[in-house]
Motif scaffolding. Structure first.
Motif, PDB file in Angstrom:
ATOM      1  N   GLU A   1       0.819  -1.208   0.000  1.00 41.17           N
ATOM      2  CA  GLU A   1       0.000   0.000   0.000  1.00 41.17           C
ATOM      3  C   GLU A   1       0.854   1.260   0.000  1.00 41.17           C
ATOM      4  O   GLU A   1       0.588   2.207  -0.748  1.00 41.17           O
ATOM      5  CB  GLU A   1      -0.945   0.012   1.205  1.00 41.17           C
ATOM      6  N   ASP A   2       1.918   1.280   0.815  1.00 39.84           N
ATOM      7  CA  ASP A   2       2.775   2.467   0.854  1.00 39.84           C
ATOM      8  C   ASP A   2       3.484   2.672  -0.478  1.00 39.84           C
ATOM      9  O   ASP A   2       3.646   3.809  -0.935  1.00 39.84           O
ATOM     10  CB  ASP A   2       3.809   2.340   1.969  1.00 39.84           C
TER      11      ASP A   2
ATOM     12  N   ARG B   1       0.986   4.081  -2.872  1.00 41.40           N
ATOM     13  CA  ARG B   1       0.687   5.462  -2.498  1.00 41.40           C
ATOM     14  C   ARG B   1       1.806   6.397  -2.958  1.00 41.40           C
ATOM     15  O   ARG B   1       1.548   7.494  -3.474  1.00 41.40           O
ATOM     16  CB  ARG B   1       0.480   5.567  -0.994  1.00 41.40           C
ATOM     17  N   ARG B   2       3.056   5.964  -2.772  1.00 46.18           N
ATOM     18  CA  ARG B   2       4.182   6.803  -3.186  1.00 46.18           C
ATOM     19  C   ARG B   2       4.174   7.028  -4.689  1.00 46.18           C
ATOM     20  O   ARG B   2       4.348   8.149  -5.180  1.00 46.18           O
ATOM     21  CB  ARG B   2       5.508   6.150  -2.775  1.00 46.18           C
TER      22      ARG B   2
ATOM     23  N   ALA C   1       3.362   8.561   0.982  1.00 46.30           N
ATOM     24  CA  ALA C   1       3.519   7.469   1.942  1.00 46.30           C
ATOM     25  C   ALA C   1       4.145   7.992   3.230  1.00 46.30           C
ATOM     26  O   ALA C   1       5.037   8.840   3.198  1.00 46.30           O
ATOM     27  CB  ALA C   1       4.391   6.369   1.341  1.00 46.30           C
ATOM     28  N   PRO C   2       3.704   7.498   4.397  1.00 47.74           N
ATOM     29  CA  PRO C   2       4.256   7.971   5.671  1.00 47.74           C
ATOM     30  C   PRO C   2       5.737   7.664   5.823  1.00 47.74           C
ATOM     31  O   PRO C   2       6.454   8.365   6.501  1.00 47.74           O
ATOM     32  CB  PRO C   2       3.420   7.232   6.723  1.00 47.74           C
ATOM     33  N   HIS C   3       6.193   6.611   5.211  1.00 47.39           N
ATOM     34  CA  HIS C   3       7.623   6.343   5.183  1.00 47.39           C
ATOM     35  C   HIS C   3       7.939   5.711   3.838  1.00 47.39           C
ATOM     36  O   HIS C   3       7.090   5.141   3.191  1.00 47.39           O
ATOM     37  CB  HIS C   3       8.056   5.422   6.327  1.00 47.39           C
ATOM     38  N   ASP C   4       9.149   5.842   3.386  1.00 48.00           N
ATOM     39  CA  ASP C   4       9.503   5.425   2.036  1.00 48.00           C
ATOM     40  C   ASP C   4      10.802   4.635   2.077  1.00 48.00           C
ATOM     41  O   ASP C   4      11.889   5.188   1.966  1.00 48.00           O
ATOM     42  CB  ASP C   4       9.655   6.654   1.145  1.00 48.00           C
TER      43      ASP C   4
END
Length: 435
Positions: free
Chosen positions: A69-70, A73-74, A224-227
Motif C-alpha cells: 500500500e505504501d 501510495r508513493r 507514503a508515511p515512510h519510504d
C-alpha cells in the motif's frame, strides 16, 4: 497533498478491450496537451510496453500485495505531482483477484471506467453495468463505455437497457485498425505489433467523440508515511550491473531498474539478440524473462554474447536470472513443435515449452533479509539435477511455489521478483551474497 484527475479502466473480464482503451485514452489526452501518467494493476510486462508507447512515460505496476500500500501510495503521489491525468489499467475483471482492481480503486478513491464488450448482447449490457456499479458500495463508477458495438441501432438498444443513474460514456465499434494481437503470455510486445502507432491513434480518434475526452475530477493522493525505497543506504554504490534487454528479454519492472540505481548501481543494457557482449567491466548480470523460445535459433548462433556471459559467470561474477533468462542458461530449450536448441549450458537441465499454462500467480520468497514479493507466469516446464536452495510460497495459500536455484555465482528462478519489496535482498543478489 498532491491531487490529479484520475481514472481506473476496468471491465467485467479479460478480453473486453481495457488495454486498447487505456492506450487510446492516454494518447488522446497527450494530443490535447496534457501530461499523462499510466499505471498497470498487478504484475504485467506486456500491457505496460504498449501503454508506455501511448503515454510517452514509463508504466509502473500498482498492486496492493506485491508493491504494498505504501509503495502504491508513493507512486501515485509522485505521478499526481507531475501529471495532468493519471490512468490505471485494471487486471482481469474489476473484482477478480485478491487484492483486486476494485480494492485498489477503493483504497485510493479512484473512480472506475467500466469497459464492457457488447458483442452478442444488447439490453443485457445494462444488467452487467448495473452489477459492476452496485456490487460494492465503496467503488465509485465514473461511467460505462460500450466496446464492440456493431451499429448505431445496436448502440440505441444498449442505451435503452442502461439503468438510471449510471453515466453513459459512449461506444466504440469493432475495428481491425484498433485490435491488438495476442500470443500465449498475452499481448504481443509493443515493438512486434504492426502499425502500433496508427492502431493507438485510431482508438484515440474514436474516443475523442466520447465523454472520456473530458478530464475527470481530481483525486488527492497522500504521500507514503515512510519510504523504504528512497531511505535505503546505497548498498550497490559503484557496482556496474549489465541488463539484457531486447525482444527475447524484456520482462523488466521499471521499478526494479530504478531501485538498482537508487542503491548506487550504474546500469547498462545490452542485446543478446544483436549478439552484443556483456558490457565491459560489469560486476553483475541480470537476465530477465521474456520470449527466448521465439528466438532460440538466433540466441544459439550469437557466439559473442554467449562467450561473454559464460566468461562473466565462470569468473564468479553474480548472475541473476528470472524465468526466460533462466531458460537461456540451461543446456537445451525445446519448443512446442518438439524442436530442441542448445542454450548456454551454464545451468544443468532442459526446458520444454508446453501448450498449456504451467504456473501463474503471486509468490513470496522468505529470506534472511525479509520477504521478497513477486509473481510467476510461464508455459515451460524444466528438469534439472540441481537441488533448490529455497522455494517461494504461493501468496494466497502458502503452498510451495517456484524453486530458487544457486549454481556458483548464478541465482535463478521462474519467479519474477519485485525488488522494491526487499531492497536489501536485491543488493545481496547482485553482490553475490547468501540470502
Amino acid at each position: 497533498m498532491p491531487s490529479c484527475p484520475a481514472l481506473l479502466v476496468s471491465a467485467p473480464a479479460s478480453g473486453q478491450g481495457k488495454t486498447t482503451i487505456t492506450a487510446g485514452l492516454a494518447l488522446l489526452h497527450r494530443q490535447l496537451g496534457r501530461r499523462v501518467r499510466v499505471f498497470k494493476t498487478g504484475p504485467d510486462f506486456l500491457d505496460p510496453m504498449i501503454l508506455e508507447h501511448a503515454s510517452g512515460a514509463p508504466v509502473q505496476s500498482l498492486d496492493l500485495w506485491m508493491a504494498g500500500e505504501d509503495g502504491c501510495r508513493r507512486l501515485l503521489a509522485e505521478a499526481a505531482a507531475q501529471a495532468d491525468l493519471i490512468l490505471i489499467e485494471g487486471v482481469m475483471g474489476l473484482f477478480d483477484g485478491t487484492p483486486s482492481s476494485a480494492d485498489l480503486a477503493a483504497r485510493f478513491g479512484v473512480p472506475v471506467v467500466a469497459v464492457i464488450s457488447a458483442k452478442s448482447m444488447a439490453q443485457t449490457f445494462g444488467a452487467v453495468a448495473f452489477g459492476l456499479a452496485h456490487y460494492r458500495s465503496d467503488v465509485a463508477i465514473h461511467g460505462v463505455l460500450a466496446n464492440h458495438v456493431s451499429s448505431a441501432r445496436h448502440a440505441q438498444m444498449i442505451q435503452a437497457g442502461m439503468p438510471d443513474g449510471l453515466r453513459w460514456l459512449g461506444h466504440l465499434a469493432p475495428s481491425a485498425q484498433m485490435a491488438l494481437p495476442e500470443r500465449h503470455l498475452g499481448l504481443h510486445q509493443a515493438g512486434e505489433i504492426d502499425q502500433l502507432e496508427s492502431r493507438i491513434a485510431f482508438t484515440a480518434q474514436a474516443l475523442a467523440d466520447t465523454a472520456l475526452a473530458e478530464l475527470p475530477a481530481a483525486v488527492s493522493f497522500d504521500a507514503a508515511p515512510h519510504d523504504s525505497h528512497h531511505a535505503q543506504p546505497r548498498l550497490l554504490e559503484g557496482k556496474r550491473i549489465a541488463i539484457a534487454r531486447d525482444a527475447a528479454f524484456s520482462f523488466i519492472y521499471p521499478a526494479n531498474v530504478s531501485l538498482l540505481e537508487s542503491l548506487g548501481a550504474r546500469v547498462a543494457f545490452f542485446s543478446p539478440l544483436a549478439n552484443e557482449p556483456v558490457p565491459s567491466h560489469a560486476d553483475a548480470l541480470y537476465l530477465p524473462g521474456g520470449y527466448p523460445e521465439l528466438h532460440a535459433a538466433t540466441l544459439a548462433g550469437n557466439v559473442i554474447t554467449a562467450a561473454s556471459i559464460r566468461g562473466h559467470a565462470t569468473a564468479g561474477k553474480p548472475v541473476v536470472a528470472e524465468c526466460g533468462g533462466m531458460l537461456y542458461l540451461l543446456d537445451e530449450l525445446t519448443d512446442t513443435e518438439d524442436r530442441s536448441t542448445p542454450m548456454l549450458g551454464l545451468l544443468p537441465g532442459r526446458a520444454a515449452i508446453q501448450k498449456r499454462l504451467v504456473s501463474l500467480g503471486m509468490q513470496a520468497l522468505e529470506t534472511k533479509f525479509g520477504v521478497l514479493t513477486g509473481h510467476t507466469f510461464h508455459y515451460s516446464s524444466m528438469t534439472t539435477p540441481l537441488q533448490p536452495e529455497s522455494h517461494a510460497t504461493r501468496a494466497q495459500t502458502g503452498a510451495p511455489g517456484e524453486p530458487v536455484f544457486r549454481s556458483g555465482a548464478i541465482v535463478a528462478s521462474y519467479m519474477h521478483g519485485y525488488w522494491p519489496s526487499n531492497p536489501a535482498l536485491a543488493a545481496a543478489l547482485f553482490c553475490g551474497k547468501p540470502f
